[in-house]
Design an enzyme around this catalytic site. Structure first.
Site, mmCIF file in Angstrom:
data_model
loop_
_atom_site.group_PDB
_atom_site.id
_atom_site.type_symbol
_atom_site.label_atom_id
_atom_site.label_comp_id
_atom_site.label_asym_id
_atom_site.label_seq_id
_atom_site.Cartn_x
_atom_site.Cartn_y
_atom_site.Cartn_z
ATOM 1 N N GLU A 98 27.469 19.641 24.945
ATOM 2 C CA GLU A 98 26.151 19.157 24.981
ATOM 3 C C GLU A 98 25.982 19.720 26.303
ATOM 4 O OE1 GLU A 98 24.277 18.537 22.694
ATOM 5 O OE2 GLU A 98 25.619 17.584 20.971
ATOM 6 N N ARG B 115 9.741 -5.515 12.786
ATOM 7 C CA ARG B 115 8.376 -3.859 13.101
ATOM 8 C C ARG B 115 8.419 -3.053 14.499
ATOM 9 N NH1 ARG B 115 5.105 -7.476 9.457
ATOM 10 N NH2 ARG B 115 5.165 -6.953 7.328
ATOM 11 N N ARG C 233 11.544 21.193 20.527
ATOM 12 C CA ARG C 233 12.976 20.106 20.952
ATOM 13 C C ARG C 233 13.560 20.018 19.723
ATOM 14 N NH1 ARG C 233 12.608 13.577 20.775
ATOM 15 N NH2 ARG C 233 14.917 13.058 20.629
ATOM 16 N N HIS D 284 27.150 19.221 11.865
ATOM 17 C CA HIS D 284 26.826 18.004 11.384
ATOM 18 C C HIS D 284 27.306 18.293 9.384
ATOM 19 C CE1 HIS D 284 22.573 16.723 13.528
ATOM 20 N NE2 HIS D 284 24.314 16.123 13.812
ATOM 21 N N HIS E 80 23.997 22.357 15.850
ATOM 22 C CA HIS E 80 24.353 21.591 15.065
ATOM 23 C C HIS E 80 23.914 21.258 13.493
ATOM 24 C CE1 HIS E 80 23.918 19.247 19.035
ATOM 25 N NE2 HIS E 80 23.618 18.411 18.442
ATOM 26 N N GLU F 296 10.044 16.592 17.647
ATOM 27 C CA GLU F 296 10.454 17.752 16.978
ATOM 28 C C GLU F 296 9.863 18.387 16.180
ATOM 29 O OE1 GLU F 296 14.633 18.616 14.882
ATOM 30 O OE2 GLU F 296 14.868 16.983 16.763
ATOM 31 N N LYS G 297 16.015 9.326 19.301
ATOM 32 C CA LYS G 297 15.481 9.646 18.398
ATOM 33 C C LYS G 297 17.694 8.244 17.657
ATOM 34 C CE LYS G 297 15.915 14.387 17.766
ATOM 35 N NZ LYS G 297 16.737 15.855 16.963
ATOM 36 N N ASN H 119 18.653 21.652 18.665
ATOM 37 C CA ASN H 119 20.076 21.691 17.881
ATOM 38 C C ASN H 119 20.606 22.363 17.276
ATOM 39 O OD1 ASN H 119 19.370 18.767 16.862
ATOM 40 N ND2 ASN H 119 17.566 19.672 15.834
ATOM 41 N N LYS I 33 16.104 18.077 29.327
ATOM 42 C CA LYS I 33 16.237 16.707 27.983
ATOM 43 C C LYS I 33 14.596 15.949 28.403
ATOM 44 C CE LYS I 33 17.075 14.818 23.737
ATOM 45 N NZ LYS I 33 18.073 14.016 23.344
ATOM 46 N N HIS J 115 31.336 14.732 17.766
ATOM 47 C CA HIS J 115 29.971 14.932 17.301
ATOM 48 C C HIS J 115 30.310 17.080 18.411
ATOM 49 C CE1 HIS J 115 26.115 16.051 17.188
ATOM 50 N NE2 HIS J 115 25.672 15.912 18.579
#
Length: 361
Positions: free
Chosen positions: A189, A125, A245, A256, A252, A241, A147, A249, A231, A269
């Site tokens: 990026e 956990r 935030r 993606h 992206h 997000e 993330k 993306n 960032k 990426h």
């Protein structure tokens, strides 16, 4: 020796705030900078490629602080950011008797950081973990912000959790062994940060593109520092997000789709994000009046940085299907980050399908 010019930034998240250490020779100080007081056991997750160069100094720094070290090697590449690799990491954690106070350290690029962080989030956990990014892309983006995820055959990063690290250690020396293609991928990026929220930084990138492409140390250090500051500030204001935030993306949603549609690993990426940013800029010209000159500036900068600006050929229906599965879809609407000008971005989910198809044609 640790660089006298090293600097430390802070991701301000209250009692979960953590430092980002940036500089040359930082691995030698990892035992002091990464391990919380009382740490007696660390598990380093890495791959054989990275381990051959950088595992020894990291391990030595930890052992020097009387921290027992176990190492988990995982396969290299985006194609292995999946359930099977995650299960292997969790099995090794149990086998080496990792406890909730053991420290996991992700030593590698974005794939290692994402999957190791996810394992840390769910093992017993939640266990503490630290990021030691070894690619430019991970240093300027994915190592900061908490993330964590694995991929699914139907979509990238679809299964994961927000789990903040206890520290991020960015040693600029590790980039010396980074292959050129991986390095250029990270520059995508870097360009993104200027495009979405800092016109002055974008202009700085245009002025220093050749120096960055050549890995000139001063320019590189400045770019890493600026990206991490942007960032860290965004994450502090919007950790989960829910608003601002999401602007990170930019490119992206298209990117993606490229990664999933071509098979994970065919496009790196950053390469997919670069082509995705150009598509997003062209979409912005139609939806938000982005000037043709700004579209051209973005495309020219990415080209100078050695990145692809044209996407792979895919049927329009295939694009639409892939983007509909993106985790940023909300209320069945595909959400895109668009620009009104360089340095000013917003999120919109009202793009008409016929406009989108024009951009993809």
């Amino acid at each position: 020796m640790r660089d006298a010019g090293a600097r430390t930034l802070t991701v301000a998240l209250g009692d979960r705030a953590y430092p980002i250490h940036i500089g040359s020779g930082m691995l030698a100080a990892a035992g002091t900078l990464l391990a919380p007081a009382g740490t007696r056991h660390a598990v380093i997750v890495t791959n054989a490629t990275v381990a051959a160069h950088w595992l020894a100094p990291l391990r030595q720094s930890l052992v020097a602080r009387d921290i027992a070290v176990d190492v988990v090697l995982v396969p290299d590449g985006e194609a292995h950011k999946n359930w099977a690799t995650l299960a292997d990491i969790l099995t090794r954690l149990i086998e080496c008797r990792a406890e909730r106070r053991s420290l996991m350290i992700a030593l590698g690029g974005g794939v290692i950081g994402d999957i190791a962080g996810f394992a840390a989030a769910i093992y017993q956990r939640g266990m503490p973990y630290a990021q030691v990014p070894t690619t430019l892309l991970a240093q300027v983006d994915s190592s900061v912000g908490g993330k964590t995820a694995i991929n699914h055959p139907l979509g990238k990063n679809m299964i994961g959790a927000f789990w903040q690290p206890v520290a991020v250690l960015i040693d600029t020396d590790v980039l010396s062994t980074l292959p050129d293609r991986e390095y250029r991928s990270g520059l995508a990026e870097v360009a993104k940060y200027g495009a979405i929220g800092d016109a002055a930084f974008f202009a700085w990138l245009e002025a220093h593109a050749d120096a960055l492409a050549a890995r000139e140390p001063d320019a590189l250090a400045q770019a890493i520092d600026t990206c991490c500051r942007i960032k860290a500030a965004v994450v502090a204001r919007d950790e989960r997000e829910s608003g601002e935030r999401a602007l990170l993306n930019f490119g992206h949603t298209f990117g993606h789709a490229i990664e999933t549609g071509t098979g994970y690993g065919e496009w790196l990426h950053g390469e997919a994000v670069a082509a995705g940013m150009v598509l997003a800029a062209k979409l912005s010209a139609r939806t938000d009046g982005l000037a043709a000159a700004d579209v051209a500036r973005l495309e020219a900068l990415l080209t100078r940085l050695g990145l692809p600006v044209a996407p792979p050929r895919m049927a329009c229906d295939r694009w639409m299907d892939l983007m509909q599965r993106d985790k940023k879809v909300e209320g069945a609407a595909i959400r895109f980050v668009v620009l009104s000008r360089i340095g000013q971005a917003r999120l919109r989910g009202d793009v008409a399908s016929d406009v989108l198809r024009e951009v993809l044609a």
